[in-house]
Design an enzyme around this catalytic site. Sequence first.
Site, PDB file in Angstrom:
ATOM      1  N   HIS A  94       0.826  -1.212   0.000  1.00  6.76           N
ATOM      2  CA  HIS A  94       0.000   0.000   0.000  1.00  6.76           C
ATOM      3  C   HIS A  94       0.855   1.256   0.000  1.00  6.76           C
ATOM      4  O   HIS A  94       2.103   1.211   0.060  1.00  6.76           O
ATOM      5  CB  HIS A  94      -0.918  -0.005   1.227  1.00  6.76           C
ATOM      6  CG  HIS A  94      -0.163  -0.006   2.519  1.00  6.76           C
ATOM      7  ND1 HIS A  94       0.467   1.117   3.022  1.00  6.76           N
ATOM      8  CD2 HIS A  94       0.089  -0.996   3.418  1.00  6.76           C
ATOM      9  CE1 HIS A  94       1.051   0.832   4.168  1.00  6.76           C
ATOM     10  NE2 HIS A  94       0.845  -0.448   4.437  1.00  6.76           N
ATOM     11  N   SER A 134       1.450   4.090  -4.971  1.00  3.66           N
ATOM     12  CA  SER A 134       2.029   5.301  -4.405  1.00  3.66           C
ATOM     13  C   SER A 134       3.399   5.005  -3.785  1.00  3.66           C
ATOM     14  O   SER A 134       4.310   4.544  -4.475  1.00  3.66           O
ATOM     15  CB  SER A 134       1.059   5.899  -3.399  1.00  3.66           C
ATOM     16  OG  SER A 134       1.444   7.202  -3.022  1.00  3.66           O
TER      17      SER A 134
END
Length: 318
Positions: free
Chosen positions: A74, A142
């Site tokens: 993540h 990200s």
Amino acid sequence: MSHSAQIFRAGFLIAALTLLSACSEIKYGLYDLAMDFERSQAGVTPKSLETQGRHFAYLENQAPPDAETILLLHGFGASKENWLRFMRHLPSRYHIVALDLLGHGDSSKDTSIPYDIDDQVGYVRAFTEAAGLSRFHLMGNSMGGAISSMYAAEYPDSVASLVLMDPAGVYDYSSELETRLQKGENPLIVRKPEDFDALMEFAMEDKPFIPWPIKSVLTEKAIANTGIYDHIFAELVRERHRYDFKQVLLDIRSPTLVLWGKEDRVINYRNAEVFTRQIANSRKMIIDGVGHAPMIEAPEETAEITLVFMRLLEAEKD
């Protein structure tokens, strides 16, 4: 104030605190139920392991012993739960692992250790070795995309393929985030309750509906993590690093898909051009109407794009 008034006031305060405590317990109970449901829908269970004195939390499904592994990383300020809706659309023939990076989710949070991208690659490596993951498909969003990129460059034999979703690390084309940071604002860190809604508005173009009890708990968790997030963000944006990120990309040999939401306000989608130019065996896909988190905003479409990419790789092998 009379004695009876004091007794009344004390009783009122006790009742109010009891009610608030009960509401909090109910709220967190509902949150736990919702997470249990989301995990069951994705076919994963929460697990953890300890290695090198650190606690790593992760989600894992049950898969055949010979199944190929997909490891999911993540982004900043997020957690392994960001992948739940995405994982629903991955075939059960894959062994799927979603990791809470250090400083996030239920993994160790330690402000005394460094969190630059190369440091985090080392922490992920410690996890993969402890978990027995020797070769896998690596997907990151990200900050997790930047970590995935460097991991693939440093450990090419471990990464069968690489999927980068709105990855950090390259900023040749400016974004709204950079403008906000220059003004002394950081919309990625939640410091007060209203910041959570502002973060959702900023990071995502197509936001999922989050019921009040769930959003309230997520807000409280984000505020509680302000200290560690400040520390990690400072590490990520400092002027001096031990690496040249664009040079790192030249060392990636894994087949790579760069997937980006066109409405990304955190990192400009045009930076996908730089990734595909630097990574030899790469291709890109830009998704209209999506912001910084494709796996949350458009989980089914993002999963399908990813699976098509992996099927193409399998066909090329044959």
